[in-house]
Design an enzyme around this catalytic site. Structure first.
Site, PDB file in Angstrom:
ATOM      1  N   HIS A   1       0.873  -1.177   0.000  1.00  0.00           N
ATOM      2  CA  HIS A   1       0.000   0.000   0.000  1.00  0.00           C
ATOM      3  C   HIS A   1       0.910   1.226   0.000  1.00  0.00           C
ATOM      4  O   HIS A   1       1.713   1.411   0.919  1.00  0.00           O
ATOM      5  CB  HIS A   1      -0.916  -0.004   1.223  1.00  0.00           C
ATOM      6  CG  HIS A   1      -1.890  -1.146   1.223  1.00  0.00           C
ATOM      7  ND1 HIS A   1      -2.280  -1.791   2.365  1.00  0.00           N
ATOM      8  CD2 HIS A   1      -2.534  -1.762   0.196  1.00  0.00           C
ATOM      9  CE1 HIS A   1      -3.142  -2.747   2.060  1.00  0.00           C
ATOM     10  NE2 HIS A   1      -3.308  -2.755   0.744  1.00  0.00           N
TER      11      HIS A   1
ATOM     12  N   GLU B   1       1.558   3.483   3.098  1.00  0.00           N
ATOM     13  CA  GLU B   1       2.103   2.879   4.316  1.00  0.00           C
ATOM     14  C   GLU B   1       3.613   2.777   4.131  1.00  0.00           C
ATOM     15  O   GLU B   1       4.145   1.772   3.673  1.00  0.00           O
ATOM     16  CB  GLU B   1       1.440   1.523   4.561  1.00  0.00           C
ATOM     17  CG  GLU B   1      -0.064   1.655   4.779  1.00  0.00           C
ATOM     18  CD  GLU B   1      -0.807   0.325   4.780  1.00  0.00           C
ATOM     19  OE1 GLU B   1      -0.131  -0.734   4.879  1.00  0.00           O
ATOM     20  OE2 GLU B   1      -2.043   0.330   4.682  1.00  0.00           O
TER      21      GLU B   1
ATOM     22  N   GLU C   1       2.162  -5.119  10.883  1.00  0.00           N
ATOM     23  CA  GLU C   1       1.656  -3.746  10.942  1.00  0.00           C
ATOM     24  C   GLU C   1       2.596  -2.987  11.869  1.00  0.00           C
ATOM     25  O   GLU C   1       2.629  -3.233  13.071  1.00  0.00           O
ATOM     26  CB  GLU C   1       0.217  -3.721  11.459  1.00  0.00           C
ATOM     27  CG  GLU C   1      -0.769  -4.517  10.605  1.00  0.00           C
ATOM     28  CD  GLU C   1      -1.163  -3.788   9.330  1.00  0.00           C
ATOM     29  OE1 GLU C   1      -0.837  -2.586   9.211  1.00  0.00           O
ATOM     30  OE2 GLU C   1      -1.798  -4.408   8.462  1.00  0.00           O
TER      31      GLU C   1
END
Length: 764
Positions: A353, A356, A584
């Protein structure tokens, strides 16, 4: 005792109007080289032209002459003042931009205080009133996300309990701070639309007396948002030094209420009266390039690392994005460019992404770090580079990143740049292999009639008109080319490590625990990263958004968080040998450059120790017993785990396993399978588990006949025994007597069982 009140009083004065204050010099500030003459005469006309442009030298002389002439005409007795003309090099100035842009150009931009990155704690946020706890002041953080249910305990912003102009959101910087700007958003919610359209700001050092933000003598009213999600930056006309700042909404969306999310830009200043307010940040000793790198800068940095360490690095491209940007990979190995027998291959992928971005910068830092430490002889890094072939892909979605980069870290929002230029989410763009596997399992076809690994890609996915991004195709080709063993996909927006499956087995469920047959090792891999990440193990950190992952050790099964059909993790597990997890990395998808050194310290140990897990389990080579050559595509099956792996082109394999004793079987087409016991220890080394396979008689016969050779007698006898055994079994099953299946003669140049050359014939 008078020093502290005086400091507090001076701190409220706009910074640009204090001599020696931080920021751009104020109107009365003298610069080196300026020369001014002061007389007792009345104030002379300004020597500044319109919009603050300097008057040319000739203009200054004419002004002096006009002034002298005017004095004589009025009959005054004052002498004419001699003006010394100083020749100065006049630099052409660009026209000043109006509004917010002008304010931004006049002073350097300060970093965010850290509402989004959690550097600012909940205790530093207060509000005049709240609608309910889930919409309290602690929720007024830029880009904070709400749950999917209306009235969630953790909601998407601060909302005032009353609708009037006396409401405010207060931020305590905990030290004197030079505030330079405010960024706001509306409420994040799928149920309501709420945002503030204009607001004022106030400053204080004690929370009792407040001074409004001014533009000269007038109180400033800043324009707010026009929708809930787009961040809007307002730079202060003049930086203000204070400890507290309040956002005071004046107007709001007519069909909504007072709700906002915010970030404050400010430069912390030392406070000599309170040494305890100074934060003790961990010192960063690694001299790395801590800044955001666009495409050209990333390529330049990778080239510099390659030139600094040419013996252990190689830069190559796996393909191009939709807009033609190359997808560069940095390979780090003691023999770059070649696969070494017995050496596992590892990969990190970042930037799936585009918005990110922390993973991208961490991988650029990692390649710098490995190069430098290898050169300095760090034994841990030397071993890692010598025993592992490492591949680092810092930008899987370069088009999306460039979109986000142009907006900047604080204005990119939550989703801008996430997708490719074509609008494709790459994490949902891989082939769905889960459904086919689960259907076969339900019909009890696995593994005898349907494979439990190396699942083929569906035909529809390979069509030219299939909705498959060029970035996805490039990564799939990359996966098929290299025998990767372990991987991590670096994302942002949360602090958690997820492991497969990412897709729920019950297709209509949004969340469901869906473990793989290798759930134990996946949980270990996720735990290794989470427990060595300094941000994740911080017991005092608050939740990023609305889910508390700390209860499960900051790891979660991907499907049990939210279903992701077509994820790269599931595809990697089912189509290749590679075990992959998603990390993450941070609550903030696009952290400010000032946060990058701290994020490196948070993740450095995790990045290293996760790569070292590639040595966990068993490894070996499957060879032909007669030729000692490696056997490609041999299947390695572990008893009790319904997921196999395969050997690489030269016969070597790696199987990730937790410590324990396992029955392992190696099988290949045309060979007799071999089973042996392999014990995995707790030591930091894989267990060597080699296999030697013997060809089946049929395989030997095929190879001999293909070469036109003579069939050995022992092979003829062996084939005859096998054939007789099969015929007896058929005869018993059918009640005796020869059947058409009892015919022999599969070889055109004479039967290897009975020697007859007439085909077909019965066995004699």
């Amino acid at each position: 005792m008078l020093a502290r009140p005086l400091l507090l009083l001076l701190a409220l004065v706009p910074a640009a109007r204090l001599p020696g204050a931080h920021g751009a010099p104020g109107p009365a500030t003298l610069r080196p080289g300026d020369e001014r003459e002061v007389t007792a005469a009345p104030a002379a006309p300004s020597t500044q032209g319109q919009l603050g442009e300097p008057v040319p030298e000739g203009g200054r002389l004419r002004l002096a002459e006009e002034k002298a002439a005017g004095g004589e005409a009025r009959g005054t007795t004052k002498k004419a003042v001699r003006v010394k003309v100083v020749k100065k090099k006049v630099l052409k100035k660009k026209p000043k931009a109006s509004g917010q842009g002008a304010a931004t150009e006049q002073q350097p931009q300060c970093p965010p205080l850290g509402l989004e990155s959690l550097r600012v704690s909940d205790f530093q946020l207060r509000a005049s009133s709240i609608k309910r706890y889930g919409l309290g002041a602690h929720r007024g953080r830029l880009n904070i996300q709400s749950g999917i249910h209306d009235g969630d305990f953790y909601d998407g912003g601060w909302c005032a309990g009353h609708e009037d102009r006396d409401q405010w959101l207060e931020i305590d910087a905990r030290r004197p701070t030079r505030f330079t700007g405010i960024i706001t958003q509306g409420l994040n919610s799928i149920w309501t639309y709420d945002w503030v359209t204009s607001y004022k700001v106030q400053f204080s050092n004690d929370t009792h007396s407040w001074q409004p933000g001014r533009n000269g003598t007038e109180e400033v009213v800043f324009l707010g948002n026009k929708d809930p999600e787009t961040p809007v930056l307002n730079a202060l006309p003049t930086p203000v030094v204070a400890r507290y700042i309040r956002i005071n909404p004046q107007t709001w969306f007519e069909n909504g209420t007072i709700c906002l999310r915010a970030e404050i830009l400010g430069c912390p200043l030392p406070d000599p009266n309170n040494i305890y307010s100074w934060e003790n940040e961990p010192a960063v000793t690694d001299k790395l390039d801590f800044r955001h790198h666009n495409y050209k800068e990333m390529r330049k940095l990778m080239k510099e690392v390659n030139e600094e360490c040419p013996n252990i690095t190689r830069v190559y491209s796996i393909g191009k994005s939709y807009l033609g940007l190359k997808m560069y990979v940095m390979e780090i190995s003691d023999n770059p460019g070649q696969h070494e027998l017995g050496e596992p291959e590892f990969r990190y992928v970042a930037g799936m992404h585009g918005n990110e971005v922390l993973g991208r910068e961490l991988l650029l830092n990692l390649m710098q770090y490995l190069c430098g430490e290898y050169t300095r002889g760090n034994p841990r890094v030397v071993r890692l580079v010598s025993e592992t072939r490492i591949h680092l892909l810092p930008s899987m979605n370069p088009d999306g990143y460039e979109t986000a980069y142009k907006l900047g870290s604080e204005l990119v929002g939550w989703a801008m740049g996430r997708w490719t230029y074509e609008g494709i989410d790459l994490n949902h763009n891989f082939a769905d292999l889960n459904t086919a596997l689960w259907d076969a399992e339900d019909n009890e076809l696995v593994p005898h009639k349907f494979p439990n690994h190396y699942l083929p890609i569906p035909e529809y996915y390979t069509f030219a008109n299939a909705t498959v991004a060029p970035e996805t195709r490039a990564v799939i080709d990359w996966m098929q080319k290299f025998p990767f063993v372990l991987s991590a996909n670096l994302h942002g927006g949360e602090l958690v490590v997820t492991y497969p499956y990412d897709m729920t087995r019950t297709y209509w469920k949004a969340q469901e625990l869906t473990p793989t047959p290798d759930d134990a090792i996946f949980r270990w891999l996720a735990t290794v990263y989470a427990t060595t990440n300094l941000a994740m193990v911080d017991d005092e950190r608050r939740l990023c958004h609305y889910e508390d992952f700390t209860r499960e050790g900051n790891i979660i099964n991907g499907a049990n968080w939210h279903t992701v059909p077509g994820s790269m993790n599931d595809f990697s597990y089912l189509h290749t040998n590679c075990f992959e997890v998603t990390v993450e990395l941070s609550c903030d998808k696009f952290p400010h450059e000032s946060e990058l050194p701290r994020e490196w310290e948070n993740n450095k140990e995790s990045l290293l120790v996760f790569m070292e897990q590639v040595r966990r389990g068993i490894k070996g080579v499957v060879r032909d017993k007669d030729t000692e050559q490696g056997i490609a595509d041999a299947i390695i099956a572990v008893d009790g785990i319904n997921h196999d792996v395969r050997t690489a082109f030269d016969g070597d394999y790696w199987r990730l396993l937790n410590p324990g004793e396992y029955e392992v079987t190696a099988a290949a087409e045309g060979y007799h399978p071999v089973t042996r016991t392999c014990r995995v220890s707790y030591e930091d080394n894989p267990t060597l588990c080699d296999f030697q396979l013997t060809k089946t008689p049929k395989q030997r016969l095929r190879e001999i006949l293909a070469k036109g050779g003579k069939i050995p007698k022992d092979l003829i006898l062996r084939l005859r025994q096998l054939r007789l055994r099969k015929l007896r079994a058929q005869r018993q099953a059918q009640g005796g007597g020869l059947t058409p299946s009892g015919l022999c003669g599969d070889v055109e140049e004479g039967c290897a069982l009975c020697g007859s050359r007439s085909l077909p014939h019965t066995l004699v």
